[in-house]
Write an enzyme that holds these catalytic residues in place. Structure first.
Site, PDB file in Angstrom:
ATOM      1  N   LYS A  69       0.852  -1.194   0.000  1.00 42.58           N
ATOM      2  CA  LYS A  69       0.000   0.000   0.000  1.00 42.58           C
ATOM      3  C   LYS A  69       0.887   1.243   0.000  1.00 42.58           C
ATOM      4  CE  LYS A  69      -4.551   0.027   2.032  1.00 42.58           C
ATOM      5  NZ  LYS A  69      -5.297   0.227   3.263  1.00 42.58           N
TER       6      LYS A  69
HETATM    7  C1  E4P Z   1      -8.526   0.972   2.982  1.00 41.84           C
HETATM    8  O1  E4P Z   1      -7.761   0.116   2.588  1.00 41.84           O
HETATM    9  C2  E4P Z   1      -8.480   1.557   4.341  1.00 41.84           C
HETATM   10  O2  E4P Z   1      -7.916   0.645   5.237  1.00 41.84           O
HETATM   11  C3  E4P Z   1      -9.823   1.886   4.914  1.00 41.84           C
HETATM   12  O3  E4P Z   1     -10.882   1.480   4.132  1.00 41.84           O
HETATM   13  C4  E4P Z   1      -9.908   3.161   5.650  1.00 41.84           C
HETATM   14  O4  E4P Z   1     -11.217   3.434   6.007  1.00 41.84           O
HETATM   15  P1  E4P Z   1     -11.675   4.336   7.212  1.00 41.84           P
HETATM   16  O5  E4P Z   1     -12.179   5.615   6.660  1.00 41.84           O
HETATM   17  O6  E4P Z   1     -12.795   3.550   7.856  1.00 41.84           O
HETATM   18  O7  E4P Z   1     -10.514   4.497   8.157  1.00 41.84           O
END
Ligand code: E4P
Length: 215
Positions: free
Chosen positions: A83
């Site tokens: 990522k």
């Molecule tokens: C995506 O890979 C992220 O981990 C995630 O969806 C973040 O979402 P949030 O807004 O609930 O923190």
């Protein structure tokens, strides 16, 4: 549409994976911080449970640091996807990693132009954060629809992971938009199974069966 779990909780991942409908996992530093144990161990355990892409996020902000971290993280398991945050340095890293054959997930995408740049740089996946956009008063799903159209126009192979999902309707809308994947917190995943009429139907069938089973 594929379903990923957006968590680093091993019990939840094990439970959901046992149902046979989980295709991958996404983590981030916040999700990792909620669990006990060392980052690499957690990622390894997840990879051993789910046979699909498992995103692990870098924390360097410069391209060289991201690439160095990525090279180490991919040693953990063949399922690991790196990522990378959507920044100028991140885009450079996406390009380098794609040339090295390392799979990437470009995270923190909030606009379709960011998704366009990530695809041009060779990202394997992009993650538009729709819930955070909704929270800010913008319709997150509009960005997903734009990205899907852009990618189709130019036949980009980058897959779209709808991220920051907050409720089951996000799943319906993602599937209708043709998104490749949605990543779900366990609580939202769990809700997909439920409908009060299903529970009521089972109760009444079982009650009626009691009346006939000893005939
Ligand atoms: C995506 O890979 C992220 O981990 C995630 O969806 C973040 O979402 P949030 O807004 O609930 O923190």
């Amino acid at each position: 549409m594929k379903i990923f779990l957006d968590t680093a909780n091993i019990e939840h991942i094990r439970e959901a994976a046992s149902l046979g409908v989980v295709d991958g996992v996404t983590t981030n530093p916040t999700l990792i911080s909620r669990e006990e144990g060392e980052f690499e161990d957690i990622v390894r355990q997840i990879c051993e449970i789910v046979d699909g892409p498992v995103s692990a996020e870098v924390v360097s902000l410069d391209c060289a640091g991201m690439v160095e971290e990525a090279k180490k993280l991919v040693q953990i398991h063949e399922n690991v996807v790196i990522k990378i945050p959507m920044t100028r340095e991140g885009v450079k890293a996406l390009k380098e990693l794609s040339e090295l054959g390392i799979r990437t997930n470009c995270t923190l995408i909030f606009s379709s132009n960011q998704a366009l740049l990530a695809a041009k740089a060779g990202a394997t996946f992009v993650s538009p954060f729709i819930g955070r956009l909704d929270d800010a008063g913008q319709t997150g799903m509009d960005v997903v629809r734009e990205i899907m159209d852009m990618y189709e126009n130019y036949a980009f192979e980058t897959e779209v992971i709808v991220a920051s999902a907050r409720h089951p309707q996000h799943v319906v809308e993602s599937a209708l938009a043709g998104a490749d994947i949605i990543t779900l917190p366990f609580s939202v995943f769990d809700k997909l199974f439920k409908h009060p009429f299903t529970d009521r139907g089972i109760d009444s069938f079982l009650a009626d069966w009691e009346k006939v089973k000893n005939r």
